[in-house]
Write a protein that holds these residues in place. Structure first.
Motif, PDB file in Angstrom:
ATOM      1  N   ILE A  11     -21.757 -14.813 -43.612  1.00  0.00           N
ATOM      2  CA  ILE A  11     -20.712 -14.368 -42.997  1.00  0.00           C
ATOM      3  C   ILE A  11     -20.837 -12.993 -42.683  1.00  0.00           C
ATOM      4  N   LYS A  12     -21.454 -12.168 -43.609  1.00  0.00           N
ATOM      5  CA  LYS A  12     -21.461 -10.733 -43.639  1.00  0.00           C
ATOM      6  C   LYS A  12     -22.395 -10.435 -42.358  1.00  0.00           C
ATOM      7  N   GLN A  13     -23.558 -11.260 -42.085  1.00  0.00           N
ATOM      8  CA  GLN A  13     -24.388 -11.016 -41.089  1.00  0.00           C
ATOM      9  C   GLN A  13     -23.747 -11.448 -39.715  1.00  0.00           C
ATOM     10  N   ALA A  14     -23.165 -12.202 -39.769  1.00  0.00           N
ATOM     11  CA  ALA A  14     -22.336 -12.807 -38.591  1.00  0.00           C
ATOM     12  C   ALA A  14     -21.283 -11.681 -38.196  1.00  0.00           C
ATOM     13  N   LEU A  15     -20.615 -11.098 -39.115  1.00  0.00           N
ATOM     14  CA  LEU A  15     -19.732 -10.102 -38.868  1.00  0.00           C
ATOM     15  C   LEU A  15     -20.587  -8.851 -38.111  1.00  0.00           C
ATOM     16  N   ASN A  16     -21.645  -8.559 -38.763  1.00  0.00           N
ATOM     17  CA  ASN A  16     -22.332  -7.300 -38.378  1.00  0.00           C
ATOM     18  C   ASN A  16     -22.689  -7.725 -36.815  1.00  0.00           C
ATOM     19  N   LEU A  17     -23.048  -8.847 -36.517  1.00  0.00           N
ATOM     20  CA  LEU A  17     -23.422  -9.069 -34.982  1.00  0.00           C
ATOM     21  C   LEU A  17     -22.176  -9.126 -34.129  1.00  0.00           C
ATOM     22  N   VAL A  18     -20.857  -9.690 -34.421  1.00  0.00           N
ATOM     23  CA  VAL A  18     -20.130  -9.947 -33.718  1.00  0.00           C
ATOM     24  C   VAL A  18     -19.077  -8.599 -33.498  1.00  0.00           C
ATOM     25  N   SER A  19     -19.426  -7.738 -34.578  1.00  0.00           N
ATOM     26  CA  SER A  19     -18.673  -6.411 -34.526  1.00  0.00           C
ATOM     27  C   SER A  19     -19.260  -5.502 -33.578  1.00  0.00           C
ATOM     28  N   GLY A  20     -20.507  -5.741 -33.212  1.00  0.00           N
ATOM     29  CA  GLY A  20     -21.088  -4.973 -32.041  1.00  0.00           C
ATOM     30  C   GLY A  20     -20.891  -5.302 -30.575  1.00  0.00           C
ATOM     31  N   PHE A  21     -19.910  -6.406 -30.554  1.00  0.00           N
ATOM     32  CA  PHE A  21     -19.485  -7.068 -29.143  1.00  0.00           C
ATOM     33  C   PHE A  21     -18.194  -6.538 -28.607  1.00  0.00           C
ATOM     34  N   PRO A  22     -17.847  -6.524 -27.534  1.00  0.00           N
ATOM     35  CA  PRO A  22     -16.285  -6.136 -26.833  1.00  0.00           C
ATOM     36  C   PRO A  22     -15.836  -7.383 -27.602  1.00  0.00           C
ATOM     37  N   LYS A  23     -14.588  -7.037 -27.743  1.00  0.00           N
ATOM     38  CA  LYS A  23     -13.395  -8.165 -28.274  1.00  0.00           C
ATOM     39  C   LYS A  23     -13.301  -9.269 -27.242  1.00  0.00           C
ATOM     40  N   SER A  24     -13.194  -9.080 -26.008  1.00  0.00           N
ATOM     41  CA  SER A  24     -13.050 -10.136 -25.054  1.00  0.00           C
ATOM     42  C   SER A  24     -14.272 -10.948 -24.781  1.00  0.00           C
ATOM     43  N   LYS A  25     -15.602 -10.385 -25.433  1.00  0.00           N
ATOM     44  CA  LYS A  25     -16.770 -11.072 -25.026  1.00  0.00           C
ATOM     45  C   LYS A  25     -16.834 -12.795 -25.191  1.00  0.00           C
ATOM     46  N   PRO A  26     -16.659 -13.592 -24.349  1.00  0.00           N
ATOM     47  CA  PRO A  26     -16.559 -15.023 -24.479  1.00  0.00           C
ATOM     48  C   PRO A  26     -17.529 -15.660 -25.604  1.00  0.00           C
ATOM     49  N   TYR A  27     -17.049 -16.509 -26.353  1.00  0.00           N
ATOM     50  CA  TYR A  27     -18.046 -17.071 -27.298  1.00  0.00           C
ATOM     51  C   TYR A  27     -19.190 -17.760 -26.911  1.00  0.00           C
ATOM     52  N   GLU A  28     -19.278 -18.180 -25.781  1.00  0.00           N
ATOM     53  CA  GLU A  28     -20.379 -19.115 -25.132  1.00  0.00           C
ATOM     54  C   GLU A  28     -21.437 -18.198 -25.008  1.00  0.00           C
ATOM     55  N   GLU A  29     -21.328 -16.732 -24.800  1.00  0.00           N
ATOM     56  CA  GLU A  29     -22.198 -15.786 -24.376  1.00  0.00           C
ATOM     57  C   GLU A  29     -22.979 -15.433 -25.642  1.00  0.00           C
ATOM     58  N   PHE A  30     -22.522 -15.796 -26.685  1.00  0.00           N
ATOM     59  CA  PHE A  30     -23.202 -15.410 -28.123  1.00  0.00           C
ATOM     60  C   PHE A  30     -23.270 -16.587 -29.187  1.00  0.00           C
ATOM     61  N   ARG A  31     -22.988 -17.684 -28.529  1.00  0.00           N
ATOM     62  CA  ARG A  31     -23.172 -19.136 -29.359  1.00  0.00           C
ATOM     63  C   ARG A  31     -24.210 -19.330 -30.002  1.00  0.00           C
ATOM     64  N   PHE A  32     -25.267 -19.017 -29.363  1.00  0.00           N
ATOM     65  CA  PHE A  32     -26.769 -19.572 -30.131  1.00  0.00           C
ATOM     66  C   PHE A  32     -27.109 -18.470 -31.101  1.00  0.00           C
ATOM     67  N   GLU A  33     -26.728 -17.330 -30.782  1.00  0.00           N
ATOM     68  CA  GLU A  33     -26.977 -16.360 -31.946  1.00  0.00           C
ATOM     69  C   GLU A  33     -26.195 -16.485 -33.169  1.00  0.00           C
ATOM     70  N   LEU A  34     -24.855 -17.069 -32.898  1.00  0.00           N
ATOM     71  CA  LEU A  34     -24.359 -17.361 -34.297  1.00  0.00           C
ATOM     72  C   LEU A  34     -24.955 -18.738 -34.960  1.00  0.00           C
ATOM     73  N   GLN A  35     -25.392 -19.921 -33.949  1.00  0.00           N
ATOM     74  CA  GLN A  35     -25.809 -20.853 -34.672  1.00  0.00           C
ATOM     75  C   GLN A  35     -27.135 -20.605 -35.465  1.00  0.00           C
ATOM     76  N   ASN A  36     -28.042 -19.393 -35.194  1.00  0.00           N
ATOM     77  CA  ASN A  36     -29.238 -19.098 -35.915  1.00  0.00           C
ATOM     78  C   ASN A  36     -28.721 -18.906 -37.315  1.00  0.00           C
ATOM     79  N   PHE A  37     -27.510 -18.067 -37.290  1.00  0.00           N
ATOM     80  CA  PHE A  37     -26.947 -17.853 -38.624  1.00  0.00           C
ATOM     81  C   PHE A  37     -26.433 -18.868 -39.385  1.00  0.00           C
ATOM     82  N   GLY A  38     -26.012 -20.197 -38.616  1.00  0.00           N
ATOM     83  CA  GLY A  38     -25.519 -21.451 -39.426  1.00  0.00           C
ATOM     84  C   GLY A  38     -24.135 -21.438 -38.837  1.00  0.00           C
ATOM     85  N   PHE A  39     -23.760 -20.849 -37.941  1.00  0.00           N
ATOM     86  CA  PHE A  39     -22.080 -21.114 -37.624  1.00  0.00           C
ATOM     87  C   PHE A  39     -21.977 -21.893 -36.144  1.00  0.00           C
TER      88      PHE A  39
END
Length: 805
Positions: A201-229
């Motif tokens: 969870i903490k690793q994923a938070l570090n990842l998404v915190s660097g994205f603009p709030k409006s960035k669509p989920y589909e654009e970083f979906r696979f990166e989250l999957q690598n963390f297990g989400f």
């Protein structure tokens, strides 16, 4: 309350008590309810020249808190309500000695009153659910009744949070559970245990915190999957970050409110069944028929709102790419002889939905003379068990699986919901709408006399089964559960009661259980909206309805021609049955020459000809209405329209009355909630609603509407006249009440508020049912015993009676 009895008996007031008891004994009445008790005491006080406020004496207080009095030969039984959701019973003897009574003794006394005395103790079957609630937490403060989910969340959270390992294991297991049509949701196999969950969870938070709030989920979906989400955390980087932050806080600093916020976001409900078995359930041509009305409107509006909310939740969760289509099915019965309605069609799409359906399942043809036709809600009981078996197969076919949530409506729908939920192991919610036991006075005591027409032995047994089996009971108001300080709630009336020669209910329901939750319904804002929104009101429809209400002449469905259509209209719209009490409103109007002088009475009901109805009660009310009109010569002063309006017209009809600065009156002898009150208020009509039931919690008296006592015709007429007089003196007063009514509905009674809370409840109860592994099997086995040993034999008897028809 024993202290009050002691205080009376240890003072000079004991002589007044003796005289009052003696006065009661002289009358022919042996069973008095609260209004009769207060009236008798007022008469007694007047004869003593001691009329004074109840709380000025201990005897006055004692009488004020007394709900029932049963007079026996050598004693008097007092049933006292010291506070909400609590009852005590005492027997006072001729020598003024007294003793507390057990529930069993009280029920025996009631049996004796109707000459069904059981001479040997234990000679009657006793139903007692209390032991099954000893295992679960109960609310202590009556003020918190109906806020069950808040209490449950706090209680179970405090227990599970005390053991961090157990808590994390339960949370990890729950998150691993979710999928849809083979697609894994929330977390995948890359997160292997509870400790890894916290780290990722903490690793994923570090990842998404660097994205603009409006960035669509589909654009970083696979990166989250690598963390297990997997999908389900949000549709944008901002939403995903919020959800993960809530979960991170929940793991590091567990808190029941944070848990509720988190669970409300979890995508775990996609398929919902709303069960409403009896009646003519369709979207056109059914309102105003027997067994239809508020419940049909409620369920249809709820289905639309649930689908809309599910769609919104699915999109916010970031599941659009999975093409998930939530599905809401209204389960009802198919009626082959459908009388021109669509009730003979297996599937009908719910208007205004993408995937909402009415699924009609026929009753098995035990007796075609019955099952081919409409069957009254009082007669449908023999067919429900096999109906549930058949419905299970149909639902599985439509969903291609099992539902996530089953919500029952009314007594028969709740029983079917229990049978389905028991077989499918699905969360079950119940909604009573109205419990007939509260509507029909002494219906349990005199059930044998009423059985040929109402079959209350089956209905009350079904109610006990469904309300105790439910994971959650949805009520519209607080008083529906526990009443008020001076009146018993609908569910509370099931706490203990007798059905002589059948059974005693010693503990029928635990009012302090966290399964009770107050979730009032809303109104369909596309149909019911303020009369001032002229841009949404087609002039042609306004003109048509004005003619219909005030001038059209057609004896096939309209009775009465107005001498002066310009008078202020008093308006009401309901079924013609005894409880809705439209004849009572007509009588109130008939007894007030001043009301007749200043207003017209306009009633919209289902029928005006007795020969057109199959319902005995409706026929009796029609005949009564004609007697009132003739006896009081109301010709020219009232119109009575017997028609079923399309829904869009029913919304506009309120607004047409509001255009003429009219008034809506809801005169029911009892109203479980009061949807028509909401419809009238949001339309801008100043509203007078019955003080018996749910309207007490909708209307704030004198602020956005008014209470009436429909049993006091003179007082009701006086209140309406007072309002009309104020409006005549100050036209702004009508607008003030109108605007306050509109604001009241928009702030509290919308379907958006309702479905958001309902789905939150479903998720929270689903979580606790899964994680706490609640032991309910003993309760469910007890319930099944009632079903098979009491309900089924009586249903079989009724079925045999149907064969004779």
């Amino acid at each position: 309350m024993s202290y009050l009895i002691e205080a009376v008996l240890n003072s000079e007031e004991k002589n007044n008590l003796r005289e009052f008891i003696s006065q009661l004994q002289e009358s022919d009445q042996r069973y008095l309810l609260r209004n009769e008790i207060l009236s008798s005491f007022d008469s007694f006080s007047t004869t003593k020249s001691e009329a004074q406020p109840y709380f000025s004496s201990n005897l006055g207080k004692l009488i004020y808190y007394t709900q029932e009095i049963i007079l026996e030969k050598e004693s008097i039984c007092l049933i006292i309500r010291p506070k909400i959701a609590q009852q005590e019973a005492y027997r006072i003897f001729e020598d003024l000695n007294y003793e507390a009574m057990t529930v069993q003794q009280l029920l025996d006394t009631r049996d004796r009153f109707v000459n069904h005395f059981h001479p040997d103790e234990g000679d009657v079957f006793e139903i007692d659910f209390r032991p099954f609630y000893d295992y679960s937490p109960t609310i202590r403060d009556p003020k918190n009744i109906g806020r069950g989910v808040q209490f449950l969340n706090r209680y179970l959270s405090s227990k599970i949070f005390q053991d961090p390992n157990q808590w994390l294991e339960a949370l990890y297991s729950f998150l691993s559970l979710h999928s849809y049509n083979g697609n894994t949701l929330l977390i995948n196999g890359r997160i292997k245990d509870r400790k890894q969950l916290s780290d990722r969870i903490k690793q994923a938070l570090n990842l998404v915190s660097g994205f603009p709030k409006s960035k669509p989920y589909e654009e970083f979906r696979f990166e989250l999957q690598n963390f297990g989400f997997e999908p389900g955390w949000g549709n944008t980087a901002g939403r995903v970050r919020e959800t993960l932050e809530i979960l991170d806080e929940l793991i590091d600093s567990p808190d029941y409110k944070v848990l509720e916020d988190f669970l409300s976001r979890i995508p775990m409900i996609f398929r919902i069944v709303l069960v409403s078995v009896h009646g003519w359930f369709a979207q056109e041509g059914v309102l105003g028929r027997p067994d239809t009305g508020g419940q049909v409107v409620y369920v249809l509006d709820q289905a639309r709102s649930l689908e809309k909310q599910l769609q919104e939740d699915i999109s916010l969760a970031g599941l659009d790419s999975l093409n998930i289509e939530p599905k809401v099915i209204i389960l009802t019965r198919l009626i082959p002889n459908s009388d021109g309605t669509r009730c003979n069609e297996r599937l009908e799409k719910v208007h205004g939905t993408d995937n909402g359906w009415i699924l009609r399942v026929p009753l098995r043809e035990f007796n075609p003379n019955m099952t081919q036709n409409w069957i009254s809600r009082f007669e449908i009981w023999p067919y429900l068990e096999t109906y549930a078996v058949d419905a299970e197969k149909e639902l599985y076919q439509e969903f291609r699986g099992i539902p996530d949530l089953i919500i029952g409506n009314y007594s028969d729908g709740n029983l079917v919901s229990f049978l389905l939920a028991r077989r499918l192991k699905v969360t079950q919610f119940t909604i009573a709408h109205a419990l007939e036991k509260s509507k029909y006075l002494f219906s349990n005591l005199y059930w044998q006399d009423l059985e040929p027409n109402y079959h209350f032995s089956l209905q009350f047994t079904a109610d006990l089964i469904a309300m105790n089996a439910a994971n959650c009971i949805i009520s519209s108001t607080y008083q529906e559960i526990a009443g008020r300080s001076d009146s018993v709630g609908q569910y509370e009336s099931y706490d203990n009661f007798t059905m002589p020669d059948l059974y005693h209910v010693v503990n029928g329901i635990e009012l302090f259980s966290p399964k009770f939750n107050i979730v009032p319904p809303g109104v369909n804002e596309n149909v019911y909206f303020p009369y001032t929104r002229s841009e949404d009101r087609p002039p042609s429809k306004i003109e048509k309805l004005e003619e219909l209400l005030f001038s059209t002449e057609d004896p096939s469905f309209i009775f009465g021609k107005l001498e002066d259509p310009g008078k202020r209209p008093l308006f009401s719209m309901a079924r013609l049955d005894r409880i809705k009490n439209l004849t009572g409103l007509a009588e109130c109007f008939a007894n007030s020459p001043e009301l007749q002088e200043r207003c017209n009475l306009i009633l919209v009901a289902g029928k005006i000809h007795g020969a057109e109805t199959q319902d005995n009660e409706e026929r009796e009310e029609i005949e009564k209405m004609y007697r009132i009109i003739e006896q009081h010569n109301l010709h020219g002063k009232m119109r009575w329209l017997g028609l079923r309006l399309p829904k869009s017209d029913s919304g506009e009809i309120y607004r047409v009355i509001a255009d003429r600065r009219g008034v809506f009156v809801q005169p029911a002898l009892f109203e479980a909630f009061g949807l028509t009150i909401l419809e009238a208020m949001i339309s801008g009509l100043p509203t007078f609603g019955t003080q018996f039931g749910g309207p007490l919690e909708i209307i704030q008296d004198g602020i956005n509407g008014f209470y009436i006592n429909p049993t006091n015709l003179e007082e009701t007429a006086s209140k309406i006249l007072e309002f009309v007089s104020k409006c005549d003196q100050n036209p702004d007063y009508w607008h003030e009440i109108s605007n306050q009514g509109i604001e009241r509905v928009y702030s509290t009674y919308t379907w958006k508020i309702h479905t958001t809370k309902l789905l939150s409840l479903a998720r929270i109860y689903g979580f606790w049912n899964y994680t706490s592994k609640e032991k309910r099997e003993d309760l469910l086995r007890y319930i099944e015993a009632l079903f098979y040993l009491i309900y089924k034999p009586r249903a079989k008897e009724l079925l045999e009676q149907h064969w004779q028809r």
